[in-house]
Design an enzyme around this catalytic site. Structure first.
Site, short mmCIF file in Angstrom:
data_model
loop_
_atom_site.label_atom_id
_atom_site.label_comp_id
_atom_site.label_asym_id
_atom_site.label_seq_id
_atom_site.Cartn_x
_atom_site.Cartn_y
_atom_site.Cartn_z
N ARG A 318 153.49 15.91 4.74
CA ARG A 318 152.65 14.81 4.27
C ARG A 318 153.46 13.60 3.77
O ARG A 318 153.14 12.47 4.11
CB ARG A 318 151.66 15.28 3.20
CG ARG A 318 150.66 16.33 3.73
CD ARG A 318 149.59 16.69 2.72
NE ARG A 318 148.71 15.59 2.48
CZ ARG A 318 148.77 14.77 1.46
NH1 ARG A 318 149.66 14.96 0.50
NH2 ARG A 318 147.94 13.76 1.36
N CYS A 347 167.22 16.70 9.70
CA CYS A 347 167.96 15.51 10.13
C CYS A 347 167.04 14.34 10.44
O CYS A 347 166.93 13.91 11.59
CB CYS A 347 168.82 15.86 11.33
SG CYS A 347 169.92 17.21 10.95
N GLU A 348 166.33 13.88 9.45
CA GLU A 348 165.43 12.73 9.55
C GLU A 348 165.45 12.03 8.20
O GLU A 348 165.34 12.71 7.17
CB GLU A 348 163.97 13.18 9.79
CG GLU A 348 163.71 13.97 11.02
CD GLU A 348 163.51 13.11 12.27
OE1 GLU A 348 163.31 11.89 12.13
OE2 GLU A 348 163.60 13.68 13.37
#
Ligand code: PLP
Length: 420
Positions: A318, A347-348
């Site tokens: 969310r 990895c973001e």
């Protein structure tokens, strides 16, 4: 020092408890990350809904999309609720949890033939139909099955629910439902279709609604149409006003209660004499859940601090997709505080639970709790970065039960290994 956010996650002697279960001790037993739910929170809110609507014939259909863990579904089923589903998979889970078919309603803009056949054969209470083409297809499939399908039309009342655009569903520009000004024609067509029973009318304008006055507008428009249909000789059995009631995410939030909803909609619905259906999801389960995760590293950059935890956006997406706020507290109450980004290992850059958050000063190994995580948490989880999904635990008083085992690498790769 953090105070208590709600009645179900409270500090006792400096440690966070879910009901009477010490979350630090629980984490030692089951490992992290895990979702933990308070059964009492669920039951209390079920009773709030039931009491608020007790004077009017009402079927409360829990929206499975909010959280479809089978043990959680059983609680709703055992307490007499129905189910609101949006897929064949949710129908499967609803049946597995024991919901009777005559308490199941099925919405969704893209029901496949296989899903329609499944739901017709289960003889559900109603398909909430979202387009003319869907009406025709359900009629055709029901004919081939030698059955009659119960249908309601989901109308789009063009009401702004004043919430996040991604969870606003009742505006003219949205993909959901049939525009209210085309609905009369749609009903006239539907009643002529041989293999359909036209049973109701449906609308759902959005989620996390904090101002109940928007329901008034939507329900008035819907009831207006009910009268127009009556004039045309089209008699319905029920009016389904969807879900959407908001919950407390920020400490200062004061969300509307089921009683506020009842006081707003019942005076309007009562005049029709039609049975009422509600489809709450978030407001039945959000407060009951928290995501417990462990600090792996603390990282200090020049002007910025990061708390890196062992749960990520794959467990609770969310914040990443809606920039949603979840209140975050330390499981052990701390005297000192810090300001940091609370981030996961994925990895973001969007993999965060909170940015520039003031929380108790934590170190490697400390536990934190991400609150109001019972709805649209585990149900939206994924295996991104090949991360096993979190365990789920249900607390009842001083007992706890694992209601979903932690996934492992074998489980995640099973269907790929089988075809290697
Ligand atoms: N009904 C329908 C048709 C929905 O699309 C949704 C959520 O998107 C719900 C019910 C549940 O909404 P909420 O969780 O906000 O109560």
């Amino acid at each position: 020092m953090e105070g208590n956010f709600n009645d179900y996650f409270v500090y006792k002697n400096g440690k966070l408890y879910c009901e009477d279960v010490n979350l630090e001790s629980l984490a030692l037993k089951v490992g992290t990350p895990f979702y933990v739910y308070s059964k009492k929170a669920i039951i209390d809110q079920i009773n709030n809904y039931k009491n608020a609507f007790k004077d009017y014939p009402t079927l409360i259909c829990y929206a499975l999309k909010a959280n479809s863990n089978l043990s959680i579904l059983r609680i709703f089923e055992e307490n007499g609720l129905g189910a609101d589903i949006v897929s064949g998979g949710e129908l499967y889970k609803a049946k597995k949890a024991g919901f009777p078919s005559n308490k199941i309603v099925y919405a969704g803009v893209g029901k496949t033939d296989a899903e329609i056949i499944y739901a017709i054969n289960e003889n559900i209470l109603s398909f909430n139909v979202e387009s003319l083409m869907e009406l025709e297809v359900i009629n055709e499939i029901a004919g081939k099955q030698h059955r009659k399908a119960n249908v309601s039309i989901r109308i789009n009342p063009d009401v702004d629910p004043k919430t996040h655009p991604y969870i606003s569903t009742g505006l003219k520009k949205s993909k959901f439902g049939i525009d209210i000004d085309q609905a009369l024609e749609a009903y006239k067509k539907a009643v002529k279709m041989e293999h359909l029973n036209v049973v109701g009318i449906h609308c759902h304008i959005g989620s996390q609604i904090m101002d109940v006055s928007v329901y008034k507008e939507a329900v008035e428009k819907t009831v207006d149409l009910v009268y127009k249909l009556k004039k045309e000789g089209i008699e319905l059995q029920f009016i389904d006003i969807g879900g959407g009631l908001g919950v407390k995410y920020y400490p200062e939030d004061n969300p509307p209660t089921p009683y506020d909803l009842a006081n707003t909609v019942l005076p309007i619905v009562r005049q029709t004499g039609l049975k009422l259906i509600l489809e709450p999801g978030r407001s039945l389960i959000a407060q009951a859940g928290a995501l417990i995760t462990k600090v792996i590293f603390v990282k200090d950059k020049k002007d910025k601090h990061f708390v890196i935890v062992d749960s990520g956006m794959n467990d609770l997406v969310r914040p990443a997709i809606y920039n949603a706020y979840h209140h975050i507290v330390t499981v052990e109450q701390k005297q000192e505080s810090m300001v940091a980004d609370i981030v996961g290992p994925v990895c973001e850059t969007g993999d965060f639970f909170g940015l520039d958050r003031k929380i108790g000063k934590v170190n490697r190994g400390d536990l934190i709790a991400i609150l109001t995580a019972g709805a649209y948490g585990s149900s939206m989880a994924s295996n991104y970065n090949v991360r096993p999904k979190a365990m789920e635990v249900l607390v009842d008083g001083n007992n706890y039960k694992i209601i979903k085992e932690r996934e492992d690498y074998h489980y995640i790769t099973k269907f790929e290994e089988e075809v290697l």
